[in-house]
Design an enzyme around this catalytic site. Structure first.
Site, short mmCIF file in Angstrom:
data_model
loop_
_atom_site.label_atom_id
_atom_site.label_comp_id
_atom_site.label_asym_id
_atom_site.label_seq_id
_atom_site.Cartn_x
_atom_site.Cartn_y
_atom_site.Cartn_z
N GLU A 29 0.84 -1.20 0.00
CA GLU A 29 0.00 0.00 0.00
C GLU A 29 0.88 1.25 0.00
O GLU A 29 1.75 1.39 0.87
CB GLU A 29 -0.92 -0.01 1.23
CG GLU A 29 -1.90 -1.17 1.21
CD GLU A 29 -2.47 -1.54 2.59
OE1 GLU A 29 -2.37 -0.73 3.53
OE2 GLU A 29 -3.01 -2.66 2.71
N GLU A 60 -4.54 -6.49 3.01
CA GLU A 60 -3.33 -7.20 3.42
C GLU A 60 -3.43 -8.69 3.09
O GLU A 60 -2.43 -9.32 2.71
CB GLU A 60 -3.07 -6.99 4.91
CG GLU A 60 -2.72 -5.53 5.27
CD GLU A 60 -3.91 -4.59 5.24
OE1 GLU A 60 -5.07 -5.08 5.19
OE2 GLU A 60 -3.70 -3.36 5.26
N GLN A 82 1.91 -2.10 5.71
CA GLN A 82 2.21 -0.71 6.10
C GLN A 82 2.56 -0.55 7.59
O GLN A 82 3.46 0.22 7.93
CB GLN A 82 1.02 0.17 5.73
CG GLN A 82 1.35 1.61 5.61
CD GLN A 82 0.23 2.36 4.90
OE1 GLN A 82 -0.77 2.69 5.50
NE2 GLN A 82 0.40 2.61 3.61
N PHE A 83 1.85 -1.26 8.44
CA PHE A 83 2.17 -1.32 9.87
C PHE A 83 1.95 -2.77 10.30
O PHE A 83 1.00 -3.40 9.85
CB PHE A 83 1.22 -0.43 10.69
CG PHE A 83 1.51 1.04 10.61
CD1 PHE A 83 2.30 1.67 11.57
CD2 PHE A 83 1.00 1.80 9.57
CE1 PHE A 83 2.56 3.03 11.49
CE2 PHE A 83 1.26 3.16 9.49
CZ PHE A 83 2.04 3.78 10.46
N ASP A 85 0.68 -3.71 12.81
CA ASP A 85 -0.66 -3.74 13.39
C ASP A 85 -1.73 -4.10 12.36
O ASP A 85 -2.85 -4.43 12.73
CB ASP A 85 -0.99 -2.37 13.97
CG ASP A 85 0.16 -1.79 14.78
OD1 ASP A 85 0.03 -1.67 15.99
OD2 ASP A 85 1.22 -1.47 14.18
N TYR A 86 -1.39 -4.00 11.07
CA TYR A 86 -2.37 -4.27 10.01
C TYR A 86 -2.07 -5.59 9.30
O TYR A 86 -2.57 -5.84 8.21
CB TYR A 86 -2.41 -3.11 9.01
CG TYR A 86 -2.72 -1.80 9.69
CD1 TYR A 86 -3.65 -1.75 10.73
CD2 TYR A 86 -2.09 -0.63 9.32
CE1 TYR A 86 -3.93 -0.56 11.39
CE2 TYR A 86 -2.38 0.57 9.96
CZ TYR A 86 -3.29 0.58 11.01
OH TYR A 86 -3.57 1.77 11.65
N ILE A 87 -1.29 -6.42 9.93
CA ILE A 87 -0.91 -7.68 9.29
C ILE A 87 -1.99 -8.75 9.49
O ILE A 87 -2.06 -9.72 8.75
CB ILE A 87 0.46 -8.16 9.83
CG1 ILE A 87 1.14 -9.08 8.81
CG2 ILE A 87 0.34 -8.83 11.19
CD1 ILE A 87 2.61 -9.35 9.10
N PRO A 89 -5.26 -9.07 8.87
CA PRO A 89 -6.10 -9.55 7.76
C PRO A 89 -5.38 -10.57 6.87
O PRO A 89 -6.03 -11.33 6.15
CB PRO A 89 -6.42 -8.27 6.97
CG PRO A 89 -6.30 -7.17 7.97
CD PRO A 89 -5.17 -7.61 8.89
N HIS A 129 -0.68 1.49 15.94
CA HIS A 129 0.56 1.80 15.20
C HIS A 129 1.79 1.52 16.06
O HIS A 129 2.81 2.16 15.90
CB HIS A 129 0.59 3.27 14.76
CG HIS A 129 -0.57 3.68 13.91
ND1 HIS A 129 -1.76 4.09 14.43
CD2 HIS A 129 -0.72 3.72 12.56
CE1 HIS A 129 -2.60 4.38 13.45
NE2 HIS A 129 -1.99 4.16 12.31
C1 TPP Z 1 -6.06 -2.88 7.89
C2 TPP Z 1 -5.42 -1.57 7.64
N1 TPP Z 1 -4.55 -1.46 6.62
C3 TPP Z 1 -3.92 -0.30 6.39
C4 TPP Z 1 -4.15 0.80 7.17
C5 TPP Z 1 -3.41 2.10 6.93
N2 TPP Z 1 -4.32 3.11 6.36
C6 TPP Z 1 -4.99 3.95 7.15
S1 TPP Z 1 -6.03 4.93 6.30
C7 TPP Z 1 -5.55 4.26 4.83
C8 TPP Z 1 -6.20 4.75 3.56
C9 TPP Z 1 -7.67 4.52 3.55
O1 TPP Z 1 -8.26 5.15 2.47
P1 TPP Z 1 -9.84 5.17 2.28
O2 TPP Z 1 -10.42 3.88 2.73
O3 TPP Z 1 -10.13 5.59 0.91
O4 TPP Z 1 -10.37 6.25 3.33
P2 TPP Z 1 -10.03 7.82 3.37
O5 TPP Z 1 -8.77 7.95 4.15
O6 TPP Z 1 -9.89 8.29 1.99
O7 TPP Z 1 -11.16 8.45 4.09
C10 TPP Z 1 -4.59 3.29 5.02
C11 TPP Z 1 -3.95 2.51 3.95
C12 TPP Z 1 -5.07 0.63 8.23
N3 TPP Z 1 -5.38 1.64 9.05
N4 TPP Z 1 -5.69 -0.56 8.44
#
Ligand code: TPP
Ligand code: MG
Lengths: 338, 423
Positions: A29, A60, A82-83, A85-87, A89, A129
């Site tokens: 990502e 993920e 990315q973190f 903490d997001y592994i 899924p 995070h």
């Molecule tokens: C499971 C997970 N993966 C990655 C992230 C990191 N992350 C936080 S917000 C984001 C982007 C999300 O974009 P969108 O769903 O379009 O929402 P927006 O920020 O545009 O409102 C990412 C990749 C996370 N918080 N949780």
């Protein structure tokens, strides 16, 4: 040699491997055009093109599953989560698939995937995070688990991970991306250029997976640790003023039992330090191993200094983080025991 | 023989290039038909490809989706949206000054949360994302409470355990915001299933970003919602960007996000997310359908993330600075304001006065909030409280760790006092 921080060292490892091996692909990502939220892949898409350095959908499970498919089809995928903490899924794909593919097909299929992921706290990231889930993965048979503590190791270990035939989960302690951290958040930040391990060769070199490193030789006690906590342990040793041996475990699986236990047999005292929670944490494995291998040499009960068994609380980050004072107390504890 | 080739989505413009939204087809306001609330998903598939719009380019409300709201209600809506924006701006500034650790603004997409919270019943359960702060504002959560959460202070609803903006409000029927994307989407479906099991008339609603719709939880939500015909509204807020990835990376190049609904047997409605009236009308429609045993609806809100992703982000690295100005659906606040002025129910003077009033309100709230503590100044929460709420009853090992921390803090305190006495 060049001066690099950990982000640059990781970037350099990826650059070297993308340049040497056409099978290497890097994705995750925000990894492609943007270069990663921590900038670890900065400039790589421009250099190697969009078919080798890819942005992915936010999924993920999909990232790891796709990495497995690519690995099976002859590529050497390096996936970024990315973190750490997001592994989760991706947990099923990692545990049920990636880790066991070689075993269940008697070696006919395997996926040499490297999963890079930033871990650890100390950046005011709260519970989503800051986690250090390495112990969750060391409990899975078939995964190698690595966590460097400095730029030089980060590059050499990442290159080894990518070249390794087995899947590797490569944890990057984000608190020390830009400089070593001794556990005192009130001190001004120190850059890696002040640290000998901030000197990093530009080209290819590998640090073998499965080798710990003695960071500070000593004879009075052994401190087993890894990641950010290596630097915090060094500060604690200075605080107590004992001649402690600090060992950077570097690879949790496979574990360098020889280096660890030779040291503990020599010193007779052992403190284990990690930032992750205590209960069933990787320290429990270290402690059991030391007990099994060094029992007759131990002069004191083994001590563990870890994060508390709670989620990482945003407001109490520094009460949660196992800082130098707690390590020092444990060190004094093992020194006093008779 | 032809070789396969990987397609890599490209946003229409990168930094330095001219913003280009030609990929977005925008039908004129009033064109979309408003079907019966119990129409079958298949019958109304076209609602997923077009765009429900009520406010036309002159600020007039037109067509069958016009919800015919009273001017007073529209004035309240304008107030909520403006307050959301002022609150966001203040909190961003406070982050820049180091008073809070992090923040995320909802600038440009305020109409989504505000219109939807206003269109739903107070008893309906909301499963928010981190960019739907307007839900809390409409439901009447005080700004002081929201600020205290961001400050992790002694009045923080999360007791210092969560990063800023991860609010919740049990009494207000708003679920906890998670840092892990998309998790709330299938949870909302489960809540709605429970409402149906219990025979209530309450419904659930949830929000995710278009980027997060790539997560498997999106699929879980739609599958469960379709299988059980759960009374739930599932909202994808398509603000074109997910940090640095444009919506094509979530699959938006091939199909609209609303179009995914019919694939599951769920109506998918695409709405102009910057049109307060359209969002309100579509939400009413979906809520009526859910309450009338018509099952779930998927709504795609077409909008634009005008601000950075968060205070940690710098969008000038990946998109043209001028994109927000070029965004063809405009600013939701300006559009509602112009509509009200057109109705003779608002004026520039009243608007300026409202802005001033809200600014003063935000200032007063902030002044109060910081009296309960900030990150750097007391009063502070007791750190040993971190061991509470891990479990319903604290197990032995946590009690022991709590004692250890207590001892440690006492030692630190004594050492600090000794140092102060010497120095
Ligand atoms: C499971 C997970 N993966 C990655 C992230 C990191 N992350 C936080 S917000 C984001 C982007 C999300 O974009 P969108 O769903 O379009 O929402 P927006 O920020 O545009 O409102 C990412 C990749 C996370 N918080 N949780
Ligand atoms: Mg988005």
């Amino acid at each position: 040699m060049a001066q690099m921080n950990m982000v640059q060292a990781i970037n350099s490892a990826l650059d070297v491997m993308l340049g040497r091996d056409p099978r290497v692909v890097v994705f995750g990502e925000d990894v492609g055009y943007f270069g990663g939220v921590f900038r670890c892949t900065d400039g790589l898409q421009r250099k190697y093109g969009e078919h080798r350095v890819l942005d992915t959908p936010i999924a993920e499970g999909g990232i790891v599953a796709a990495a497995i498919g690519m690995g099976v089809n002859g590529l050497r995928p390096v996936a970024e989560i990315q973190f750490a903490d997001y592994i989760y899924p991706a947990f099923d794909q990692i545990v049920s698939e990636l880790a066991r593919l070689r075993y269940r097909t008697a070696g006919d299929f395997c996926a040499p995937v490297t999963i890079r992921t930033p871990c650890g706290g100390g950046i005011r990231g709260g519970q989503t995070h800051s986690q250090s889930p390495e112990g969750v993965f060391t409990h899975v048979c078939g995964l190698k688990v690595v966590m460097p503590s400095n730029p030089y190791d980060a590059k050499g270990l990442l290159i080894s991970s990518i070249e390794n035939e087995d899947p590797v989960v490569f944890f990057e302690p984000k608190r020390i991306y830009n400089g070593p951290f001794d556990g005192d958040p009130h001190k001004p930040a120190v850059p890696w250029s002040t640290h000998p391990k901030g000197e990093v060769p530009e080209g290819h070199y590998a640090i073998p997976i499965g080798k710990a490193e003695i960071v500070r030789p000593g004879k009075d006690a052994t401190l087993l640790t890894y990641g950010t906590m290596v630097h915090v342990a060094e500060a604690a040793v200075r605080l107590v003023g004992v001649d402690a041996e600090i060992i950077d475990v570097r690879t949790m699986v496979p574990l360098d039992v020889d280096t660890l236990c030779t040291s503990v047999c020599k010193t007779g005292r052992c403190v284990i330090v990690h930032e992750a929670t205590r209960f069933s944490g990787f320290g429990a494995e270290l402690s059991a191993t030391v007990q099994e291998e060094c029992f007759w040499h131990l002069e004191a009960p083994i001590q563990r200094v870890t994060g508390w068994d709670t989620p990482y609380p945003h407001a109490f980050e520094w009460d949660y983080f196992p800082g130098p004072a707690r390590i020092a107390a444990a060190l004094r504890g093992v020194m006093e025991a008779r | 023989m032809t070789q396969s080739r990987l397609h890599v989505p490209h946003p229409p413009a990168r930094p330095g290039e001219k913003p280009d939204f030609s990929y977005l087809e925008i039908p004129p306001a009033g064109r979309a038909a408003r079907p019966d609330t119990l129409a079958s998903a298949l019958e109304i598939e076209q609602l997923g490809t077009g765009m429900v719009r009520v406010l036309d380019e002159h600020g007039q409300a037109v067509g069958p989706w016009n919800p015919h709201l009273e001017p007073e209600e529209l004035q309240v809506a304008l107030r909520h949206m403006l307050l959301t924006r002022r609150f966001d701006e203040r909190m961003q500034r406070m982050q820049r000054q180091g008073r809070i650790s992090f923040y995320m603004k909802s600038t440009g997409e305020e109409a989504v949360a505000v219109a939807q919270a206003m269109a739903l019943q107070p008893g309906d359960m909301l499963f928010p994302s981190y960019r739907t702060q307007g839900l809390f504002i409409v439901r009447g959560k005080s700004l002081v409470d929201l600020m205290c959460q961001c400050l992790s202070n002694t009045r923080d609803m999360c007791r210092g355990r969560q990063m800023p903006i991860m609010y919740h409000w049990a009494e207000g029927n708003i679920f906890s915001i998670s840092g892990n994307l998309a998790t709330q989407f299938p949870q909302a479906v489960g809540w709605a299933m429970a409402a149906a099991i219990k025979g209530e008339d309450r419904i659930a609603s949830s929000w995710i970003g278009e980027g997060a719709s790539a997560e498997a939880d999106f699929h879980h939500a739609l599958t469960f919602a379709a299988v059980y015909q759960a009374p739930v509204i599932l909202n994808v807020v398509n603000n074109q960007w997910a940090i640095s990835s444009f919506q094509g990376f979530a699959g938006g190049e091939r199909r609209t996000f609303a179009q995914r609904g019919p694939g599951y047997g769920i109506p998918g409605v695409r709405v102009d997310g910057n049109d307060f009236l359209a969002v309100h009308a579509v939400t009413r429609w979906a809520a009526e359908r859910a309450r009338a045993r018509g099952g779930p609806t998927l709504i795609e809100h077409v909008t634009y993330r005008a601000a950075a992703h968060s205070t940690s982000d710098d969008p000038s690295r990946y998109r043209p600075k001028e994109e927000w100005q070029a965004w063809p659906l405009g600013d939701p606040i300006t559009r509602l304001k112009e509509h009200l002025i057109g109705l003779g129910e608002w004026s520039e003077e009243r608007h300026a006065a409202l802005e001033k009033e809200l600014e003063a309100h935000v200032t007063a709230c902030w002044k109060e909030a910081i009296t309960y503590g900030t990150l750097s100044e007391g009063p502070t929460l007791d750190p040993v409280s971190m061991f509470e709420d891990v479990f319903h009853e604290m197990p032995q090992h946590l009690k022991r760790q709590r004692e250890e921390l207590r001892r440690l803090l006492a030692e630190q305190h004594a050492a600090a006092q000794a140092a102060a006495a010497e120095g």
